[in-house]
Design a protein around this motif. Structure first.
Motif, PDB file in Angstrom:
ATOM      1  N   UNK A 153      12.229   2.563  -4.003  1.00 38.46           N
ATOM      2  CA  UNK A 153      11.199   2.827  -3.227  1.00 38.46           C
ATOM      3  C   UNK A 153      11.090   1.968  -2.187  1.00 38.46           C
ATOM      4  N   UNK A 154      11.984   1.135  -2.006  1.00 38.88           N
ATOM      5  CA  UNK A 154      12.265   0.253  -0.666  1.00 38.88           C
ATOM      6  C   UNK A 154      13.343   0.890   0.185  1.00 38.88           C
ATOM      7  N   UNK A 155      13.096   1.144   1.340  1.00 42.21           N
ATOM      8  CA  UNK A 155      14.108   1.873   2.097  1.00 42.21           C
ATOM      9  C   UNK A 155      15.156   0.950   2.380  1.00 42.21           C
ATOM     10  N   UNK A 156      15.146  -0.231   2.701  1.00 40.69           N
ATOM     11  CA  UNK A 156      16.167  -1.102   3.002  1.00 40.69           C
ATOM     12  C   UNK A 156      17.273  -1.152   1.638  1.00 40.69           C
ATOM     13  N   UNK A 157      16.773  -0.851   0.485  1.00 39.76           N
ATOM     14  CA  UNK A 157      17.546  -0.986  -0.679  1.00 39.76           C
ATOM     15  C   UNK A 157      18.219   0.415  -1.038  1.00 39.76           C
ATOM     16  N   UNK A 158      17.803   1.573  -0.241  1.00 38.81           N
ATOM     17  CA  UNK A 158      17.914   2.916  -0.594  1.00 38.81           C
ATOM     18  C   UNK A 158      19.737   3.125  -0.359  1.00 38.81           C
ATOM     19  N   UNK A 159      20.495   3.688  -1.157  1.00 40.28           N
ATOM     20  CA  UNK A 159      21.741   4.032  -0.868  1.00 40.28           C
ATOM     21  C   UNK A 159      22.029   5.231  -1.681  1.00 40.28           C
ATOM     22  N   UNK A 160      23.404   5.737  -1.247  1.00 40.96           N
ATOM     23  CA  UNK A 160      23.855   7.063  -1.959  1.00 40.96           C
ATOM     24  C   UNK A 160      24.583   6.662  -3.015  1.00 40.96           C
ATOM     25  N   UNK A 161      25.041   7.569  -4.071  1.00 38.09           N
ATOM     26  CA  UNK A 161      25.989   7.263  -4.861  1.00 38.09           C
ATOM     27  C   UNK A 161      26.467   8.644  -5.496  1.00 38.09           C
ATOM     28  N   UNK A 184      29.690   7.829   6.747  1.00 42.04           N
ATOM     29  CA  UNK A 184      29.672   8.132   8.217  1.00 42.04           C
ATOM     30  C   UNK A 184      28.601   8.718   8.744  1.00 42.04           C
ATOM     31  N   UNK A 185      27.714   9.415   7.753  1.00 41.70           N
ATOM     32  CA  UNK A 185      26.452  10.341   8.135  1.00 41.70           C
ATOM     33  C   UNK A 185      25.231   9.162   8.127  1.00 41.70           C
ATOM     34  N   UNK A 258      13.867   8.203  -0.601  1.00 40.65           N
ATOM     35  CA  UNK A 258      13.061   7.515  -0.015  1.00 40.65           C
ATOM     36  C   UNK A 258      13.327   7.710   1.821  1.00 40.65           C
ATOM     37  N   UNK A 259      14.441   7.921   2.198  1.00 33.94           N
ATOM     38  CA  UNK A 259      14.751   8.000   3.551  1.00 33.94           C
ATOM     39  C   UNK A 259      14.174   9.412   4.027  1.00 33.94           C
ATOM     40  N   UNK A 260      14.057   9.455   5.564  1.00 30.50           N
ATOM     41  CA  UNK A 260      13.283  10.665   6.245  1.00 30.50           C
ATOM     42  C   UNK A 260      14.229  12.001   5.805  1.00 30.50           C
ATOM     43  N   UNK A 261      13.484  13.173   5.493  1.00 27.65           N
ATOM     44  CA  UNK A 261      14.096  13.954   4.878  1.00 27.65           C
ATOM     45  C   UNK A 261      15.254  14.774   6.048  1.00 27.65           C
ATOM     46  N   UNK A 262      14.792  14.816   7.347  1.00 24.55           N
ATOM     47  CA  UNK A 262      16.104  15.347   8.323  1.00 24.55           C
ATOM     48  C   UNK A 262      17.317  14.544   8.130  1.00 24.55           C
ATOM     49  N   UNK A 263      17.199  13.330   7.793  1.00 20.28           N
ATOM     50  CA  UNK A 263      18.497  12.501   7.679  1.00 20.28           C
ATOM     51  C   UNK A 263      19.210  12.854   6.321  1.00 20.28           C
ATOM     52  N   UNK A 264      18.275  12.968   5.249  1.00 23.62           N
ATOM     53  CA  UNK A 264      19.221  13.376   4.149  1.00 23.62           C
ATOM     54  C   UNK A 264      19.582  14.908   4.053  1.00 23.62           C
ATOM     55  N   UNK A 269      24.271  17.899   4.516  1.00 20.78           N
ATOM     56  CA  UNK A 269      25.097  19.127   5.370  1.00 20.78           C
ATOM     57  C   UNK A 269      26.549  18.625   5.597  1.00 20.78           C
ATOM     58  N   UNK A 270      26.724  17.337   5.900  1.00 23.20           N
ATOM     59  CA  UNK A 270      28.014  16.578   6.214  1.00 23.20           C
ATOM     60  C   UNK A 270      28.812  16.884   4.863  1.00 23.20           C
ATOM     61  N   UNK A 271      28.487  16.852   3.714  1.00 22.75           N
ATOM     62  CA  UNK A 271      29.279  16.921   2.623  1.00 22.75           C
ATOM     63  C   UNK A 271      29.486  18.182   2.585  1.00 22.75           C
ATOM     64  N   UNK A 272      28.683  19.323   2.943  1.00 18.41           N
ATOM     65  CA  UNK A 272      28.901  20.673   2.880  1.00 18.41           C
ATOM     66  C   UNK A 272      30.290  20.869   3.562  1.00 18.41           C
ATOM     67  N   UNK A 273      30.066  20.241   4.869  1.00 17.94           N
ATOM     68  CA  UNK A 273      31.046  20.569   5.953  1.00 17.94           C
ATOM     69  C   UNK A 273      32.406  19.911   5.569  1.00 17.94           C
ATOM     70  N   UNK A 274      32.523  19.202   4.585  1.00 18.07           N
ATOM     71  CA  UNK A 274      33.869  18.489   4.141  1.00 18.07           C
ATOM     72  C   UNK A 274      34.385  19.344   2.932  1.00 18.07           C
ATOM     73  N   UNK A 275      33.719  20.402   2.619  1.00 16.52           N
ATOM     74  CA  UNK A 275      34.070  21.365   1.582  1.00 16.52           C
ATOM     75  C   UNK A 275      35.653  21.988   1.854  1.00 16.52           C
ATOM     76  N   UNK A 276      35.962  22.297   3.048  1.00 14.26           N
ATOM     77  CA  UNK A 276      37.274  22.599   3.444  1.00 14.26           C
ATOM     78  C   UNK A 276      38.313  21.663   3.191  1.00 14.26           C
ATOM     79  N   UNK A 277      38.170  20.216   3.558  1.00 14.94           N
ATOM     80  CA  UNK A 277      38.973  19.099   3.166  1.00 14.94           C
ATOM     81  C   UNK A 277      38.994  19.224   1.712  1.00 14.94           C
ATOM     82  N   UNK A 278      38.057  19.271   0.956  1.00 10.99           N
ATOM     83  CA  UNK A 278      37.987  19.123  -0.540  1.00 10.99           C
ATOM     84  C   UNK A 278      38.908  20.355  -1.241  1.00 10.99           C
ATOM     85  N   UNK A 279      38.897  21.502  -0.428  1.00 17.25           N
ATOM     86  CA  UNK A 279      39.469  22.627  -0.881  1.00 17.25           C
ATOM     87  C   UNK A 279      41.109  22.447  -0.986  1.00 17.25           C
TER      88      UNK A 279
END
Length: 288
Positions: A153-161, A184-185, A258-264, A269-279
């Motif tokens: 619940x602390x923004x400074x500790x928020x990370x993806x995985x 990168x996003x 916990x981060x702002x919704x537009x950033x999330x 979206x960046x992951x979705x746009x990497x789908x061609x590379x994954x394919x």
């Protein structure tokens, strides 16, 4: 906070139908329809899912904002695709994790392990059935399920995985693409440590887990053979096992809630746009 309404989401997703995709009602969630969208072309397919948990809106919105990109990629590359873009519409509309307050629409472990209880929600059974039946015509090349983790619940500790289910596990090159894209996003994944469920994170990735999720089902090598979905026995040891979807790659993207919704949304979206590379990585892997 900038999220689309259900009507706006459905309008975006339904635009695929007008462009030739097949729309199918998978289930009903507290009176609201759960839709799937499949390309007319069948075969080894990319599966995209979002909205399993209602309080995680970023993935659903990211898919809605990326519909034109997804449709163009599938059409130009001739890639079969399956979308389950809002698996829990009632939870989305109320901001609730579970549509009934207690159980997930993604509960699928009962089809993999006899000791796991039968999924109490009809929605979960319907979703599992859709995966098993649809993956016959659209075998899972790889799947990407868009989630969010609302802790810490602390923004400074928020990370993806990222969870990397399937036979490729934590060394999966497709998972590494997602890690790079999230970094990168501006939503860098944790490089080490543990999830709130105690799972070990290495270089931003958690390996295969027996979590009973729809993602485990997508990567399962064997599943119980349910011949009568209207009368599923509680004692599933009597059922034989048959080959499962067995995706080599089944990714679950967890961005920090916990981060702002537009950033999330932008990160998803960046992951979705990497789908061609994954394919293309998937195709290279298949040719080895």
């Amino acid at each position: 906070d900038g999220r689309l309404t259900l009507n706006e989401l459905f309008k975006a997703f339904d635009s695929l139908q007008s462009r030739g995709w097949i729309k199918h009602q998978v289930s009903t969630s507290c009176g609201l329809p759960v839709w799937s969208y499949c390309t007319r072309k069948q075969g080894q397919a990319i599966w995209l899912l979002a909205g399993i948990h209602g309080e995680e809106p970023a993935g659903v919105n990211a898919l809605a904002h990326s519909i034109d990109f997804i449709e163009k990629f599938a059409r130009d590359e001739g890639v079969p695709m399956v979308l389950l873009p809002c698996c829990n519409p009632s939870g989305y509309s109320t901001g609730s994790r579970f549509c009934d307050g207690f159980n997930s629409v993604g509960d699928s472990g009962w089809l993999i392990r006899a000791e796991e209880p039968l999924a109490p929600l009809q929605e979960a059974r319907d979703l599992s059935r859709f995966v098993l039946e649809t993956s016959k015509a659209y075998p899972v090349a790889f799947s990407v399920d868009l989630h969010e983790d609302c802790l810490p619940t602390v923004v400074s500790e928020a990370r993806s995985y990222i969870y990397s289910q399937g036979s490729a596990g934590p060394a999966d090159k497709l998972a590494a693409v997602a890690v790079r894209v999230l970094k990168n996003s501006g939503l860098p994944p944790l490089q080490s440590g543990r999830t709130r469920f105690g799972e070990t994170i290495i270089d931003g990735i958690v390996g295969s887990t027996n979590d009973g999720s729809i993602d485990e089902l997508l990567s399962a090598s064997e599943v119980f053979n349910v011949s009568d979905w209207s009368s599923i026995p509680d004692e599933r040891k009597t059922l034989i096992k048959v080959p499962g979807p067995h995706a080599a790659t089944s990714l679950v993207i967890e961005t920090p809630g916990i981060t702002f919704l537009p950033q999330r949304i932008a990160g998803q979206q960046a992951v979705i746009h990497s789908i061609p590379e994954m394919w293309h990585l998937h195709q290279s892997r298949q040719s080895l």
